[in-house]
Design an enzyme around this catalytic site. Structure first.
Site, short mmCIF file in Angstrom:
data_model
loop_
_atom_site.label_atom_id
_atom_site.label_comp_id
_atom_site.label_asym_id
_atom_site.label_seq_id
_atom_site.Cartn_x
_atom_site.Cartn_y
_atom_site.Cartn_z
N HIS A 43 91.63 0.25 0.35
CA HIS A 43 91.36 1.68 0.23
C HIS A 43 91.59 2.12 -1.21
CE1 HIS A 43 91.83 6.04 0.71
NE2 HIS A 43 91.16 5.92 1.83
N SER B 287 84.89 12.16 2.25
CA SER B 287 84.91 13.56 2.70
C SER B 287 83.82 13.87 3.71
CB SER B 287 84.80 14.51 1.49
OG SER B 287 85.93 14.40 0.67
N GLY C 126 89.23 13.25 -0.80
CA GLY C 126 90.25 14.29 -0.91
C GLY C 126 89.92 15.39 -1.88
N GLU D 241 93.06 4.51 -2.53
CA GLU D 241 94.43 4.90 -2.85
C GLU D 241 95.31 3.67 -3.07
OE1 GLU D 241 94.01 9.01 -0.28
OE2 GLU D 241 95.18 7.35 0.54
N GLU E 221 83.33 4.23 -0.12
CA GLU E 221 84.05 5.48 -0.34
C GLU E 221 84.05 5.80 -1.83
OE1 GLU E 221 88.13 5.06 0.92
OE2 GLU E 221 88.44 3.51 -0.56
N LYS F 211 96.32 8.37 7.19
CA LYS F 211 97.11 8.26 5.97
C LYS F 211 98.60 8.54 6.26
CE LYS F 211 93.04 9.27 3.24
NZ LYS F 211 92.48 9.87 2.02
N ASN G 196 91.34 7.62 9.50
CA ASN G 196 92.46 7.18 8.66
C ASN G 196 93.41 8.36 8.49
OD1 ASN G 196 94.20 6.11 6.78
ND2 ASN G 196 92.76 6.21 5.07
#
Length: 259
Positions: free
Chosen positions: A100, A220, A180, A102, A174, A12, A10
């Site tokens: 996701h 991660s 991140g 985010e 996740e 992003k 991904n």
């Protein structure tokens, strides 16, 4: 092997077109080299939308597959700023990331919206990679399994009826606190959640389908911890963020898969 390993990058909102082409070509060159030595996993990259068509033009005949980072829950029409599943298919995508963290955190996407997008993705011929996971406070409060169960169960009614289609669903766990941040779940923590998700899938969809759906770890993962995570019995691959932006790191994760 019951489930073929799957590694998804991904990217992003990173990179401009020239860099995206260089990155994609570098990854494909590495895959081609490895395919000469052994059968490897399925590999998908999810670049920014602007790079999808050019990458498909360059790599469309290769083993490297494309995925979208998001899609609309609506069909084509008056939805300014959105992109449809059919548009993604039109530029070579076979997969799409949905839900996701985010998207859920920054853009308010709900379980219901993710479920609707899942249904539309299947209708438009895309394989959805549905992301789910708990926040730090939820883990600290012992709510991890409750949270991921609710997110998973919201999607199940959106799956198509044919078993051959249902098993194309991919689920990516996740943990939000590990995205991140440089932190990641231990292999044991990852397996605990993946094992629980596997049990729920079998309960909800039956043993045949539940044991075919691939479960990815997406918090991660990097070359230094990939092998320990990928050897867990219910971790079928990874959803890779930062490490997918460097050819050597992404290929090192692929190399960490058990043979």
């Amino acid at each position: 092997m019951l489930r073929r390993a799957l590694i998804v990058g991904n990217w992003k909102m990173n990179g401009l077109l020239e860099g995206a082409l260089e990155l994609g070509e570098g990854i494909q060159a590495g895959l081609a080299e490895r395919e000469g030595r052994k059968v490897i996993c399925e590999v998908v990259i999810c670049p920014p939308f602007i790079a999808l068509h050019p990458l498909n033009e360059r790599l469309g005949g290769s083993s490297l597959k494309l995925g979208g980072q998001n899609m609309s829950a609506e069909g084509m029409g008056a939805h300014t700023g959105e992109i449809s599943g059919l548009m993604l298919r039109n530029v070579g995508c076979r997969y799409v990331l949905l839900g996701h963290s985010e998207r859920r955190e920054m853009y308010g996407e709900t379980d219901a919206l993710v479920a609707k997008k899942t249904a539309v993705a299947f209708q438009d011929g895309l394989n959805p990679i549905v992301c789910l996971g708990e926040k730090e406070a939820e883990r600290d409060g012992g709510q991890t399994l409750e949270v991921v169960a609710a997110q998973l169960e919201a999607v199940i009614p959106s799956l198509p009826e044919p078993l051959s289609q249902r098993q194309k669903l991919v689920v990516a766990y996740e943990p939000v606190w590990a995205i991140g941040t440089g932190r990641n779940a231990t292999p044991e923590q990852a397996q605990e959640v993946h094992g629980f998700l596997r049990e729920r899938l079998v309960d909800l969809l039956g043993e045949k389908v539940g044991n075919r759906i691939r479960l990815l770890y997406g918090g991660s993962m990097k070359p230094g911890n990939a092998a320990a995570l990928l050897t867990q019995p219910d971790v079928d691959g990874g959803l890779i963020g930062g490490a997918s932006l460097k050819v050597s790191d992404f290929l090192a994760i692929i190399d960490a898969l058990p043979s």
